[in-house]
Design a protein around this motif. Structure first.
Motif, short mmCIF file in Angstrom:
data_model
loop_
_atom_site.label_atom_id
_atom_site.label_comp_id
_atom_site.label_asym_id
_atom_site.label_seq_id
_atom_site.Cartn_x
_atom_site.Cartn_y
_atom_site.Cartn_z
N LYS A 210 -10.28 -30.75 36.70
CA LYS A 210 -9.65 -31.50 37.97
C LYS A 210 -10.03 -32.95 38.26
O LYS A 210 -9.45 -33.83 38.40
N LEU A 211 -11.40 -33.06 38.51
CA LEU A 211 -11.95 -34.50 38.74
C LEU A 211 -11.68 -35.48 37.43
O LEU A 211 -11.25 -36.63 37.84
N LEU A 212 -11.66 -34.99 36.25
CA LEU A 212 -11.77 -35.59 35.05
C LEU A 212 -10.13 -36.21 34.88
O LEU A 212 -9.93 -37.57 34.66
N LEU A 213 -9.02 -35.28 35.40
CA LEU A 213 -7.85 -35.61 35.06
C LEU A 213 -7.28 -36.52 36.08
O LEU A 213 -6.57 -37.39 35.89
N VAL A 214 -7.68 -36.48 37.37
CA VAL A 214 -7.39 -37.23 38.41
C VAL A 214 -8.10 -38.55 38.11
O VAL A 214 -7.40 -39.83 38.09
N LEU B 132 -18.50 -35.99 31.58
CA LEU B 132 -17.23 -36.22 32.14
C LEU B 132 -16.86 -37.69 31.49
O LEU B 132 -15.72 -38.05 31.33
N GLU B 133 -17.73 -38.42 31.98
CA GLU B 133 -17.83 -39.83 31.47
C GLU B 133 -17.42 -40.16 29.99
O GLU B 133 -16.66 -41.01 29.58
N ILE C 24 -9.63 -32.62 25.04
CA ILE C 24 -11.17 -32.97 24.75
C ILE C 24 -11.96 -31.87 25.68
O ILE C 24 -12.74 -31.04 25.16
N ALA C 25 -11.47 -31.92 26.96
CA ALA C 25 -12.54 -31.22 27.86
C ALA C 25 -12.41 -29.79 27.52
O ALA C 25 -13.28 -29.02 27.59
N LYS C 26 -11.05 -29.28 27.10
CA LYS C 26 -11.05 -27.81 26.99
C LYS C 26 -12.05 -27.49 25.66
O LYS C 26 -12.65 -26.49 25.75
#
Length: 192
Positions: A52-56, A114-115, A40-42
Motif C-alpha cells: 500500500k505504501l509503495l503504490l501510494v 521498496l525504494e 514487481i512487488a508481488k
C-alpha cells in the motif's frame, strides 16, 4: 480498477492539471509505474501493508510536475505531506512514502527494498519491447522544454544514461535486463 481515495485525488489532478508538454511525465507514466511497482512487488514477496505504501508512493512520485519540473520529487513529497494526513497516514508512513518518492530522483540511490522496487518500476521501460515509443515521448518532452536541441544529442544522452543505469531487484533484472541490452544496441546504431 478502483484506486484508493488518496491515490484517486492525485490521479484526477494529474489527468486535469499537468502541462500539455509533459508527453512522458503524464498520467500514463504514473499509471505505468503504479502497475509495474505492483507487479514487481508481488514477485518480490512484499507484504500488503508495504505494498500500500509503495503504490501510494508510485502515484505521488511525479505529482510535483503539477507545479514545476526541476526538483519535482521534493515537491511531490510536499504534496504527499499536504494530502496524506487527511487519509489518516501517520508521519512515519508519510516519511516512508517520501523515501519512495525521493528514490526516483536521478541518479537513483535507493536505500530500502521498496525504494529499489519504485526505481525499477520508474525506469523498467528501458528493458521493455515498448522502449522506442516511450523514449520518443521523453524526447518530445525534453525537446519541448528546451533541454535538448535535436535527435542526435538526444541519442547520445539516452545512450549514456542507459549505459550508466542498472536495475536493482532480482525480478526486473530477470525480466528486463536482456531487452535493455537490445535497446542499448538500437540506440547505439542510431548514433553511428
Amino acid at each position: 480498477m478502483q484506486h484508493l481515495p488518496e491515490c484517486q485525488l492525485i490521479l484526477n489532478k494529474l489527468k486535469n492539471e499537468l502541462s500539455s508538454n509533459l508527453f512522458y511525465h503524464s498520467i500514463y507514466h504514473t499509471l505505468d509505474v503504479y502497475h509495474s511497482a505492483e507487479s514487481i512487488a508481488k514477485e518480490e514477496g512484499i507484504t500488503d501493508s508495504d505494498l500500500k505504501l509503495l503504490l501510494v508512493g508510485a502515484v505521488y512520485h511525479d505529482a510535483g510536475y503539477l507545479i514545476q519540473n526541476n526538483n519535482h520529487e521534493q515537491i511531490s513529497c510536499e504534496i504527499a505531506r499536504q494530502y496524506l494526513p487527511q487519509f489518516l497516514y501517520t508521519e512515519e508512513e508519510i516519511d516512508l512514502i517520501c523515501g519512495i518518492i525521493m528514490a526516483t530522483k536521478i541518479p537513483q540511490r535507493p536505500k530500502t527494498h521498496l525504494e529499489e522496487i519504485i526505481c525499477d518500476a520508474d525506469l523498467n521501460y528501458l528493458g521493455r519491447t515498448d522502449f522506442l515509443s516511450i523514449q520518443e515521448k521523453l524526447y518530445e518532452e525534453m525537446y519541448a522544454f528546451g533541454y535538448i536541441e535535436n535527435k542526435k544529442e538526444w541519442n547520445k544522452v539516452q545512450l549514456n544514461f542507459m549505459q550508466n543505469h542498472h536495475f536493482f531487484t532480482p525480478t526486473v533484472i530477470k525480466h528486463n535486463y536482456l531487452q535493455k541490452e537490445k535497446n542499448i544496441a538500437i540506440v547505439q546504431s542510431k548514433i553511428k
